[in-house]
Scaffold this active site. Structure first.
Site: not given
Ligand SMILES: *Cc1c(COP(=O)(O)O)cnc(C)c1O
Length: 357
Positions: A101, A169, A193
């Site tokens: 990511w 993030d 998540k």
């Molecule tokens: C799942 C995830 C993403 C991507 O998320 P989407 O909402 O599917 O675009 C980005 N960063 C991390 C750390 C993730 O676990």
């Protein structure tokens, strides 16, 4: 009864699912479903207002920040961040590359200006968090990924960049533990998540950092648009926002991020304790960087034990622990809503395998 260790979309509290289902049938005593009313109706406007306010409250942030519920997933934030924050002239950002990511985020930023990768743990398949790096002082911001969902590492401390903005993030550990949230200028997290169903992305941004890039920004990609529109510039993903609100209320009622951290620490200690003790298994990450959210582990001898272990945990009602293809083995995700009892069930399967191997 299932024990849901899925990496995402995640397990949600049972009462949240019940509340969301009720609102799909009938919302706020209106005789209509949440899904068929105007998002401008006062009953939904109050949902959005409460979701934004509660997000800030749980992070201990004041009104110098805005919380937004946007669309496009965390993946769109990979582009919106540099679009809004990198200078058109002399754009420069620093990225810590700790997994897939983070790599995706870094690649998007390269479309907007210079990117310095201050540390990268790909040499050992992202099994640790790089430390002891220098961040170039002329970078406009420093981007980190607090928890690496795929590889099972987590930043216990996130170094603070004093010469520019701090962007993180937090998709897979948002609201799972206290952090010095006020030291961040922009935080983003896909809802699916640790908060709710896919479709909404939480962005928490310090308002005074915006409007300085000297770029033209498309309306929908401009954070200022969504601050002004109070996350309702266009039709918001009402189901995802409402369900996220129910999770945030559940979290607050139980004691907030401090409570979540306590519980998540107990779950992680139980599972990692067994991974370390059981001679048939081993972990895949550096011990000090282990994630409390996603624990990755392997069998020493897959040929001898995999079929039996898989049968054991399936029989016990465990779901979602197959490892990501880039690590293999197993990944047990222990998001906020997962009870300690589920981890105990998985640990019992590991012990039973050892006993009968
Ligand atoms: C799942 C995830 C993403 C991507 O998320 P989407 O909402 O599917 O675009 C980005 N960063 C991390 C750390 C993730 O676990």
């Amino acid at each position: 009864m299932k024990h849901n260790f899925s990496a995402g979309p995640c397990i949600l509290p049972q009462e949240v699912l019940t509340g969301a289902a009720d609102a799909v049938r009938e919302f706020a005593g209106m005789g209509l479903s949440l899904l068929e009313i105007s998002h401008r109706d006062k009953n939904f406007v109050s949902v959005m207002d409460e979701a934004m306010a509660l997000s800030l409250e749980l992070m201990g942030l004041g009104d110098d920040y805005a919380a937004l519920f946007l669309q496009g997933g965390a993946s769109l934030q990979f582009a919106m961040v540099p679009f809004n924050l990198m200078k058109a002239d002399g754009g420069h950002a620093a990225y810590l590359e700790t997994g897939t990511w983070a790599t995706n985020a870094r690649k998007e930023a390269q479309g907007f200006g210079k990117v310095t990768v201050v540390g990268n743990s790909q040499d050992r398949n992202f099994s640790y968090i790089p430390k002891g790096y220098a961040i170039p002082e002329d970078a406009q911001y420093f981007h980190t990924t607090s928890n690496n969902t795929i590889y099972g590492t987590q930043m216990q401390e996130i170094p603070h960049f004093a010469h520019g903005w701090n962007v993180c993030d937090m998709s897979s550990d948002i609201f799972s533990r206290p952090r010095p949230f006020h030291q961040f200028d922009l935080i983003y997290a896909g809802a699916q998540k640790n908060m709710g169903p896919a479709g909404a992305t939480l962005v928490v941004v310090k308002k005074d950092i915006l409007g300085q890039s000297g770029r033209w920004i498309p309306t929908m990609l401009d954070y200022a648009t969504h601050i002004k529109g109070e996350s309702m510039f266009n039709t918001p993903p009402v189901f995802s926002v409402y369900t996220s609100l129910l999770t945030l209320r559940w979290l607050k009622a139980n004691g907030g991020v401090a409570w979540a951290h306590q519980r998540n620490s107990e779950k992680a200690a139980l599972l990692y304790g067994e991974i370390d003790r059981n001679p048939l298994f081993h972990g895949t990450t550096a011990a000090e960087d282990r994630s409390h959210m996603n624990a990755c582990f392997l069998l020493h001898d897959e040929a001898a034990h995999q079929a039996r272990f898989d049968a054991l945990w399936k029989e016990a009602g465990v779901v979602g622990i197959n490892g990501h293809r880039s690590v293999g083995g197993y990944r047990a995700s222990m998001y906020n809503a997962l009870p300690l009892e589920s981890v105990q069930v998985l640990v019992d399967c590991m012990r039973e395998l050892e006993r009968t191997a």
